[in-house]
Design a protein around this motif. Structure first.
Motif, PDB file in Angstrom:
ATOM      1  N   ILE A 106     -11.353  -4.213  -7.222  1.00 48.64           N
ATOM      2  CA  ILE A 106     -10.818  -4.584  -5.907  1.00 48.64           C
ATOM      3  C   ILE A 106     -11.269  -5.989  -5.501  1.00 48.64           C
ATOM      4  CG2 ILE A 106     -10.901  -4.056  -3.433  1.00 48.64           C
ATOM      5  CD1 ILE A 106     -10.928  -1.083  -4.224  1.00 48.64           C
ATOM      6  N   LYS A 110      -8.819  -9.263  -4.979  1.00 47.10           N
ATOM      7  CA  LYS A 110      -8.753  -9.995  -3.717  1.00 47.10           C
ATOM      8  C   LYS A 110      -9.043 -11.478  -3.928  1.00 47.10           C
ATOM      9  CE  LYS A 110     -10.838  -8.134  -0.163  1.00 47.10           C
ATOM     10  NZ  LYS A 110     -11.772  -7.372   0.691  1.00 47.10           N
ATOM     11  N   VAL A 131      -6.091 -10.769   2.932  1.00 45.87           N
ATOM     12  CA  VAL A 131      -5.870 -10.096   1.650  1.00 45.87           C
ATOM     13  C   VAL A 131      -6.748  -8.858   1.688  1.00 45.87           C
ATOM     14  CG1 VAL A 131      -6.044 -10.235  -0.861  1.00 45.87           C
ATOM     15  CG2 VAL A 131      -5.446 -12.288   0.458  1.00 45.87           C
ATOM     16  N   ARG A 132      -6.126  -7.692   1.850  1.00 44.47           N
ATOM     17  CA  ARG A 132      -6.885  -6.442   1.976  1.00 44.47           C
ATOM     18  C   ARG A 132      -6.174  -5.325   1.238  1.00 44.47           C
ATOM     19  NH1 ARG A 132     -10.939  -6.262   5.980  1.00 44.47           N
ATOM     20  NH2 ARG A 132     -11.476  -4.437   4.757  1.00 44.47           N
ATOM     21  N   LEU A 133      -6.964  -4.372   0.768  1.00 41.17           N
ATOM     22  CA  LEU A 133      -6.397  -3.177   0.163  1.00 41.17           C
ATOM     23  C   LEU A 133      -5.745  -2.365   1.266  1.00 41.17           C
ATOM     24  CD1 LEU A 133      -5.989  -1.304  -2.256  1.00 41.17           C
ATOM     25  CD2 LEU A 133      -8.216  -0.293  -1.740  1.00 41.17           C
ATOM     26  N   LYS A 134      -4.462  -2.075   1.101  1.00 38.54           N
ATOM     27  CA  LYS A 134      -3.710  -1.382   2.152  1.00 38.54           C
ATOM     28  C   LYS A 134      -3.525   0.097   1.849  1.00 38.54           C
ATOM     29  CE  LYS A 134       0.571  -1.300   4.713  1.00 38.54           C
ATOM     30  NZ  LYS A 134       1.930  -1.749   4.843  1.00 38.54           N
ATOM     31  N   PHE A 143      -2.110  -4.119  -2.136  1.00 38.90           N
ATOM     32  CA  PHE A 143      -2.815  -5.084  -1.291  1.00 38.90           C
ATOM     33  C   PHE A 143      -1.811  -5.749  -0.355  1.00 38.90           C
ATOM     34  CE2 PHE A 143      -5.659  -4.489  -4.746  1.00 38.90           C
ATOM     35  CZ  PHE A 143      -6.937  -4.725  -4.242  1.00 38.90           C
TER      36      PHE A 143
END
Length: 187
Positions: A106, A110, A131-134, A143
């Motif tokens: 992860i 990113k 920029v984030r894990l969704k 992401f």
């Protein structure tokens, strides 16, 4: 005399119904010209149609589609529907989802995506980027990627980002997943 009054009344109703669309378009045209939800040169979407506004008249608004078709939109309907104006503001948010496989790191993912954004000149660096894990999807980690660009640079930036992020993910051996199914057979 009663028959004549009936005929004249019917004719008046028929003329009123015939003019209803025209009067609606005229009123809609006046509302568009007064409230200015868009102007000539704006790229809009309304009633399932989208294109660049070429002409606003009292009865119709003329737009040209991306493939150079001309569409005449009646102002009556146009003034009574939701209109998306893509070019009214100077900046637009580039908002995309990038999917990677579950075995991807992860933090590394990113960083690769963020570095890609930072290497595109048309991204407005003074504005916040995200920029984030969704989402944990069935076969991918998704992401969310958000960055601001000037409206005139939106599509060139979008295409440049999509190409660069794929190359950078490949270079860093981060796999973009495809739908797959594991089948186990037991005897």
């Amino acid at each position: 005399m009663t028959s004549l009054i009936t005929i004249l009344g019917s004719a008046a109703v028929a003329i009123g119904l015939a003019l209803q669309g025209g009067l609606s378009n005229l009123a809609g045209g006046l509302m568009i010209l007064i409230f200015k939800p868009f102007k000539v040169g704006d790229y809009i979407e309304a009633n399932g149609k989208e294109g660049t506004v070429k002409l606003i008249s009292l009865f119709y608004t003329s737009i040209t589609t991306i493939d150079n078709k001309v569409i005449q939109l009646p102002n009556g309907g146009l003034s009574n529907t939701a209109i998306t104006n893509y070019t009214m503001n100077k900046k637009r948010l580039l908002d995309v989802i990038i999917s990677v496989s579950y075995n991807s790191n992860i933090d590394k993912t990113k960083k690769v995506i963020t570095d890609t954004l930072n290497n595109i000149d048309s991204i407005i660096k003074e504005e916040p980027m995200l920029v984030r894990l969704k989402t944990h999807n069935s076969s991918s980690l998704d992401f969310v990627v958000r960055a601001w660009v000037n409206t005139t640079d939106y599509w060139p930036t979008y295409y440049e980002f999509m190409e660069m992020v794929k190359k950078n993910l490949d270079k860093n051996k981060i796999e973009i997943p495809y739908p797959q199914m594991d089948v186990h057979i037991t005897k």
